[in-house]
Design a protein around this motif. Structure first.
Motif, PDB file in Angstrom:
ATOM      1  N   MET A  17       0.845  -1.186   0.000  1.00 36.33           N
ATOM      2  CA  MET A  17       0.000   0.000   0.000  1.00 36.33           C
ATOM      3  C   MET A  17       0.887   1.245   0.000  1.00 36.33           C
ATOM      4  O   MET A  17       1.853   1.307   0.738  1.00 36.33           O
ATOM      5  N   PRO A  18       0.569   2.233  -0.826  1.00 36.78           N
ATOM      6  CA  PRO A  18       1.376   3.458  -0.874  1.00 36.78           C
ATOM      7  C   PRO A  18       1.418   4.144   0.489  1.00 36.78           C
ATOM      8  O   PRO A  18       0.453   4.119   1.241  1.00 36.78           O
ATOM      9  N   SER A  19       2.555   4.755   0.800  1.00 40.23           N
ATOM     10  CA  SER A  19       2.708   5.354   2.125  1.00 40.23           C
ATOM     11  C   SER A  19       2.520   6.867   2.127  1.00 40.23           C
ATOM     12  O   SER A  19       2.187   7.430   3.143  1.00 40.23           O
ATOM     13  N   ASP A  20       2.749   7.531   0.995  1.00 42.35           N
ATOM     14  CA  ASP A  20       2.570   8.980   0.991  1.00 42.35           C
ATOM     15  C   ASP A  20       1.208   9.337   0.396  1.00 42.35           C
ATOM     16  O   ASP A  20       0.606   8.569  -0.341  1.00 42.35           O
ATOM     17  N   ALA A  21       0.743  10.537   0.731  1.00 44.35           N
ATOM     18  CA  ALA A  21      -0.612  10.955   0.345  1.00 44.35           C
ATOM     19  C   ALA A  21      -0.806  10.995  -1.164  1.00 44.35           C
ATOM     20  O   ALA A  21      -1.846  10.571  -1.673  1.00 44.35           O
ATOM     21  N   LEU A  22       0.190  11.481  -1.892  1.00 42.71           N
ATOM     22  CA  LEU A  22       0.053  11.579  -3.344  1.00 42.71           C
ATOM     23  C   LEU A  22      -0.056  10.192  -3.983  1.00 42.71           C
ATOM     24  O   LEU A  22      -0.891   9.971  -4.863  1.00 42.71           O
ATOM     25  N   SER A  23       0.747   9.260  -3.526  1.00 42.11           N
ATOM     26  CA  SER A  23       0.672   7.884  -4.046  1.00 42.11           C
ATOM     27  C   SER A  23      -0.675   7.254  -3.724  1.00 42.11           C
ATOM     28  O   SER A  23      -1.258   6.552  -4.564  1.00 42.11           O
ATOM     29  N   THR A  24      -1.176   7.509  -2.530  1.00 42.87           N
ATOM     30  CA  THR A  24      -2.483   6.975  -2.136  1.00 42.87           C
ATOM     31  C   THR A  24      -3.583   7.562  -3.023  1.00 42.87           C
ATOM     32  O   THR A  24      -4.496   6.852  -3.449  1.00 42.87           O
ATOM     33  N   THR A  25      -3.479   8.853  -3.315  1.00 40.66           N
ATOM     34  CA  THR A  25      -4.462   9.497  -4.190  1.00 40.66           C
ATOM     35  C   THR A  25      -4.444   8.876  -5.576  1.00 40.66           C
ATOM     36  O   THR A  25      -5.486   8.503  -6.122  1.00 40.66           O
ATOM     37  N   PHE A  26      -3.252   8.752  -6.169  1.00 36.16           N
ATOM     38  CA  PHE A  26      -3.172   8.177  -7.513  1.00 36.16           C
ATOM     39  C   PHE A  26      -3.608   6.714  -7.535  1.00 36.16           C
ATOM     40  O   PHE A  26      -4.236   6.263  -8.498  1.00 36.16           O
ATOM     41  N   ALA A  27      -3.309   5.967  -6.481  1.00 39.34           N
ATOM     42  CA  ALA A  27      -3.759   4.576  -6.412  1.00 39.34           C
ATOM     43  C   ALA A  27      -5.286   4.513  -6.386  1.00 39.34           C
ATOM     44  O   ALA A  27      -5.896   3.674  -7.056  1.00 39.34           O
ATOM     45  N   ALA A  28      -5.908   5.418  -5.645  1.00 39.87           N
ATOM     46  CA  ALA A  28      -7.376   5.449  -5.588  1.00 39.87           C
ATOM     47  C   ALA A  28      -7.966   5.845  -6.933  1.00 39.87           C
ATOM     48  O   ALA A  28      -9.001   5.321  -7.352  1.00 39.87           O
ATOM     49  N   LEU A  29      -7.304   6.763  -7.628  1.00 42.34           N
ATOM     50  CA  LEU A  29      -7.802   7.235  -8.927  1.00 42.34           C
ATOM     51  C   LEU A  29      -7.534   6.243 -10.058  1.00 42.34           C
ATOM     52  O   LEU A  29      -8.065   6.414 -11.159  1.00 42.34           O
ATOM     53  N   ALA A  30      -6.752   5.229  -9.803  1.00 40.71           N
ATOM     54  CA  ALA A  30      -6.380   4.272 -10.850  1.00 40.71           C
ATOM     55  C   ALA A  30      -7.565   3.422 -11.310  1.00 40.71           C
ATOM     56  O   ALA A  30      -7.526   2.868 -12.410  1.00 40.71           O
ATOM     57  N   ASP A  31      -8.599   3.338 -10.521  1.00 44.72           N
ATOM     58  CA  ASP A  31      -9.740   2.485 -10.868  1.00 44.72           C
ATOM     59  C   ASP A  31     -10.874   3.313 -11.491  1.00 44.72           C
ATOM     60  O   ASP A  31     -11.288   4.322 -10.923  1.00 44.72           O
ATOM     61  N   PRO A  32     -11.394   2.879 -12.651  1.00 40.55           N
ATOM     62  CA  PRO A  32     -12.452   3.651 -13.316  1.00 40.55           C
ATOM     63  C   PRO A  32     -13.751   3.736 -12.503  1.00 40.55           C
ATOM     64  O   PRO A  32     -14.464   4.741 -12.590  1.00 40.55           O
TER      65      PRO A  32
END
Length: 115
Positions: free
Chosen positions: A1-16
């Motif tokens: 799981m991504p540890s920084d906020a930006l990575s977490t945001t992009f991971a969440a946005l990765a799904d349509p």
């Protein structure tokens, strides 16, 4: 799981599906049932998507009697946009240079006028 906020945001946005949920929430708060309507998936599956969005800080869930309306939180999207802005400028500058080069090529190949 991504540890920084930006990575977490992009991971969440990765799904349509999650992007579609955020698009719906941009029109205003909605219940889980309302968010689930356009998707052919179980309520637990929709809830898992909402949990990912909530962990990323992209949505909040309130309480109104027995309803738990979801609401868009735009802060993480602004952070992602700010990060992407640098690359947008890079591509614009690259396209501007390409445009200048193409104009130079066209002018050097243009037929010369006779005097």
């Amino acid at each position: 799981m991504p540890s920084d906020a930006l990575s977490t945001t992009f991971a969440a946005l990765a799904d349509p599906t999650r992007r579609a949920i955020l698009a719906r929430l941009s029109d205003g708060a909605a219940t889980v049932g309302e968010l689930a309507e356009p998707f052919e998936m179980s309520m637990p599956a929709v809830s898992r998507h909402l949990k990912v969005l909530e962990r990323a800080g992209l949505i909040t869930r309130g309480r109104a009697a027995q309803w738990r309306p979801c609401q868009l939180e735009a802060g993480p999207l602004k952070d992602a946009t700010d990060w992407l802005e640098h690359y947008r400028r890079f591509w614009e500058q690259s396209f501007d240079r390409l445009d200048d080069y193409l104009k130079e090529l066209q002018s050097s190949r243009a037929p010369k006028k006779k005097s």
